[in-house]
Structure formats: structure tokens, C-alpha cells
Design an enzyme around this catalytic site. Structure first.
Site, mmCIF file in Angstrom:
data_model
loop_
_atom_site.group_PDB
_atom_site.id
_atom_site.type_symbol
_atom_site.label_atom_id
_atom_site.label_comp_id
_atom_site.label_asym_id
_atom_site.label_seq_id
_atom_site.Cartn_x
_atom_site.Cartn_y
_atom_site.Cartn_z
ATOM 1 N N LYS A 118 -2.200 7.217 1.214
ATOM 2 C CA LYS A 118 -1.886 7.353 2.866
ATOM 3 C C LYS A 118 -0.805 8.421 2.780
ATOM 4 O O LYS A 118 0.459 8.074 2.790
ATOM 5 C CB LYS A 118 -1.481 5.948 3.160
ATOM 6 C CG LYS A 118 -1.342 6.178 4.890
ATOM 7 C CD LYS A 118 -1.361 4.960 5.501
ATOM 8 C CE LYS A 118 -1.219 4.654 7.244
ATOM 9 N NZ LYS A 118 -2.402 5.380 7.535
ATOM 10 N N ARG B 74 0.823 -1.340 -0.132
ATOM 11 C CA ARG B 74 0.066 0.116 -0.092
ATOM 12 C C ARG B 74 0.746 0.966 -0.098
ATOM 13 O O ARG B 74 0.728 2.125 -0.758
ATOM 14 C CB ARG B 74 -1.074 0.100 1.086
ATOM 15 C CG ARG B 74 -1.755 1.275 1.201
ATOM 16 C CD ARG B 74 -2.867 1.210 2.350
ATOM 17 N NE ARG B 74 -2.004 1.181 3.590
ATOM 18 C CZ ARG B 74 -2.832 1.193 4.975
ATOM 19 N NH1 ARG B 74 -3.984 0.848 4.902
ATOM 20 N NH2 ARG B 74 -2.053 1.316 5.836
ATOM 21 N N GLU C 165 -15.251 7.012 6.819
ATOM 22 C CA GLU C 165 -14.268 6.576 7.641
ATOM 23 C C GLU C 165 -14.118 7.267 8.909
ATOM 24 O O GLU C 165 -14.591 8.392 9.007
ATOM 25 C CB GLU C 165 -13.043 6.194 6.898
ATOM 26 C CG GLU C 165 -12.364 7.615 6.287
ATOM 27 C CD GLU C 165 -11.015 7.388 5.710
ATOM 28 O OE1 GLU C 165 -10.433 6.247 5.600
ATOM 29 O OE2 GLU C 165 -10.826 8.509 4.824
#
Length: 351
Positions: A200, A106, A233
Site C-alpha cells: 500500500k 499491514r 480489484e
């Protein structure tokens, strides 16, 4: 027309200000040598307390640093002054790195979206992280790592930076199961657009403000709702719900970060379906009404790994108590972290 902001005017104003404040102005110390500065840096860490950061890696220095006073990054690194950087985190538990490969994959996907190339191939990054963890001698905590466009200047474009930079740090911390429920609120802070939410990256100001807003209202954290009215989220975690029909549902990952722990939960939860305790496990769009009407609710994230939620906007979720299925899912994740398959747990060999 004379420029009222000319350098000469600014200098004159500064001198005048200094003269006016001469008796009360704080006198700034000037370090006369690097050794004096290093001595000052050590003062912070020589209190006798256990050091929370046992080891750091810096590609700028080209090695592992064991002295916390030297765990620094250049001020002109574009991650610092432009937020051009990505990061990820892996848990260290009982001397094992949990889900390192999933987090590293990721991490590199985020770097590609941020247009940051790695100074090393993936295999080298992985080797550095494993060696760093071993050098730290830390058997419980977190391993955090960053990839930045690097130091070089204070411009917007990283084109003048000689190379990208890779940093990582081991942080000692206690990792445990959360058995008490928490309160949450609906965040009024605008959430990130899908491009930035699914990457991220280090631009966490919305996340910070969201948590601060929750704390100001006596809550643990918050929940973001997207422009279509669907649950998104938490500030640095995914959310999951158990319906009254005993379905485990997580929001789609198309507009939010694809959580490594959330995805692992989706892989493990079918065990409860096999046992007849859950009816189904799936991802779906979840409205606020559906979410607040759920039987159980939880945060899911690497450092938790699962945190029960019992109240939202001052109204109870279900009966307002930590749910049985929530804890069953927590046990699944915890067992996977402690004694799961080798494909998800990497044993670190400490020297």
C-alpha cells in the site's frame, strides 16, 4: 561545438522573454518574512467554515499540530518527489478506531517491502495514533497515516536522508452504509504489478487515472482484470461476488492488496452460512465471464465499508438491483464497526 543549453544562453533567453512579456507577465509575490507567509496560509482556513482536518502528527515537528495552516510536509521529503512512502487508513466511528491493529500491521508490512524503516517501534506508532485521535476530538471520520523515507535531498536514493518520517492526519467525514447501487467499468489503465499492488504505497497514479476514466464514462469506479483474465480489484477497494448458488467469492490476494475490511468480511460472512442464507465463503480466481454472470457484486473497503454494484460495462449484474445478500453482508460489517468485539474496536478517550 558550443552548448546551446549553456547557463549564459538560458539567462539571455529568460531576460529576453521577460522583456517581451513585460506588460502581461504575472508578477510573482516574494514573501518578505515567515510571519507574512503564515498569515497567508491562515487566509485559506479562516473562512469560518469547520476545519476538515482537526489534527495532524509530524515526526519532523515532533508533535501534534492543531492548526491546519501548519499541516505541511517538507518539499524534499522523498514521498513527495519520488513516491517513496507507504500509507494506511483506519475508520473512526462513534469515538472508536476500527481495525487499527490490522491496518497498522499491514502498514508495517508495506514499509518493509518498500525498504522504509520506522523512526519508532510499533507500540509508539500506535500510541501516537491514539493520542492524535484523542487530541482531534473527532468521533467520526478517518485516521490516515504515512511512513516515508524522509526529507533530505532530491536524489533517487534515500541514503542521504537523516531519518525516515511518520505523518498522520485525522479527517472529519461522514461514515454510513451505502444502500444504493453504482455502475462500474472495466479499466483500460494497466494495473500495478504484484509487488506494487500488494504494497500500500503512495504511487497511486494508475488508481487515479482508473477512477477518472470511470467518471468520464458516467460510472462510479472501475475493475481491474489481470493478464490472465482474472478479476483483480477496484482502484482502492476489493471486489466480491455472490454466485447464483449463493457462494460469496473474493479474488485471491496474491496479486492485489490484502484488504483489511475484505478479510474481516471473510471472517464475518460464515454467520450467513450458519443461517442457511449463504452456501459457502471462499477466495478463488474469478474470470470476467463468471464475475459478470454473478447474482450480486460489491466493492469492499475501509471507508465504504461495502458498496453494492448493480451495473458493469452498461450491463446489469443479476437483476440490476441491490441484492438482499449484499445488504445482509453490509449489515454484518456495519454492526461489527458499531458494536463489534473489543479486538476490532479501540475506544478513544477524549480529553
Amino acid at each position: 561545438m558550443e552548448n546551446c543549453n549553456s547557463p549564459s544562453d538560458q539567462k539571455s533567453d529568460a531576460v529576453t522573454g521577460a522583456e517581451v512579456e513585460r506588460d502581461t507577465e504575472f508578477r510573482v509575490h516574494v514573501f518578505s518574512s515567515s510571519s507574512e507567509l503564515v498569515e497567508k496560509l491562515h487566509e485559506k482556513w479562516d473562512s469560518g467554515k469547520e476545519k476538515p482536518y482537526p489534527a495532524m502528527y509530524s515526526s519532523v515537528f515532533g508533535g501534534i499540530i492543531l492548526d491546519p495552516a501548519m499541516m505541511v510536509i517538507p518539499i524534499d521529503d522523498h514521498m513527495v518527489h519520488r513516491g517513496h512512502g507507504v500509507f494506511d487508513t483506519s475508520i473512526i466511528l462513534n469515538g472508536y478506531l476500527y481495525e487499527l491493529d490490522a491496518h497498522l500491521d499491514r502498514f508495517l508490512r508495506s514499509a518493509a517491502k518498500a525498504k522504509i524503516s520506522s523512526p519508532f517501534p510499533r507500540s509508539t506508532l500506535r500510541s501516537i495514533l491514539v493520542q492524535l485521535t484523542a487530541a482531534s476530538r473527532c468521533t467520526e471520520g478517518t485516521l490516515r497515516f504515512w511512513l516515508t523515507s524522509g526529507p533530505g535531498n532530491f536524489l533517487l536514493s534515500p541514503s542521504g536522508c537523516p531519518t525516515s518520517a511518520f505523518y498522520a492526519v485525522v479527517i472529519k467525514d461522514k461514515i454510513y452504509q451505502h444502500r444504493e447501487g453504482v455502475k462500474v467499468i472495466t479499466s483500460t489503465i494497466p494495473m500495478k504489478s504484484p509487488l506494487f499492488a500488494t504494497t500500500k504505497n503512495v504511487n497511486y497514479l494508475p488508481n487515479v487515472l482508473s477512477v477518472m476514466e470511470a467518471e468520464e464514462k458516467g460510472a462510479f469506479a472501475s475493475i481491474w482484470v489481470d493478464e490472465e483474465g482474472y478479476i483483480a480489484e477496484g482502484p482502492n477497494v476489493n471486489v466480491a461476488f455472490i454466485t447464483h448458488d449463493k457462494e460469496l467469492i473474493l479474488p485471491f490476494f496474491d496479486k492485489i492488496l490484502s484488504g483489511c475490511t475484505a478479510k474481516r468480511l471473510l471472517e464475518l460472512a460464515p454467520k450467513l452460512v450458519e443461517q442457511g442464507r449463504l452456501k459457502d465463503v471462499r477466495t478463488a480466481n474469478v474470470t470476467v465471464e463468471e464475475a459478470k454472470g454473478s447474482a450480486e457484486m460489491m466493492y469492499v473497503g475501509s471507508t465504504l465499508p461495502l458498496l453494492p454494484i448493480v451495473m458493469w460495462d452498461e450491463k446489469p449484474i443479476g437483476d440490476g438491483l441491490v441484492g438482499e445478500l449484499t445488504m445482509a453482508l453490509s449489515d454484518l460489517l456495519w454492526d461489527d464497526m458499531v458494536a463489534g468485539p473489543k479486538t476490532h474496536r479501540l475506544l478513544v478517550t477524549y480529553a
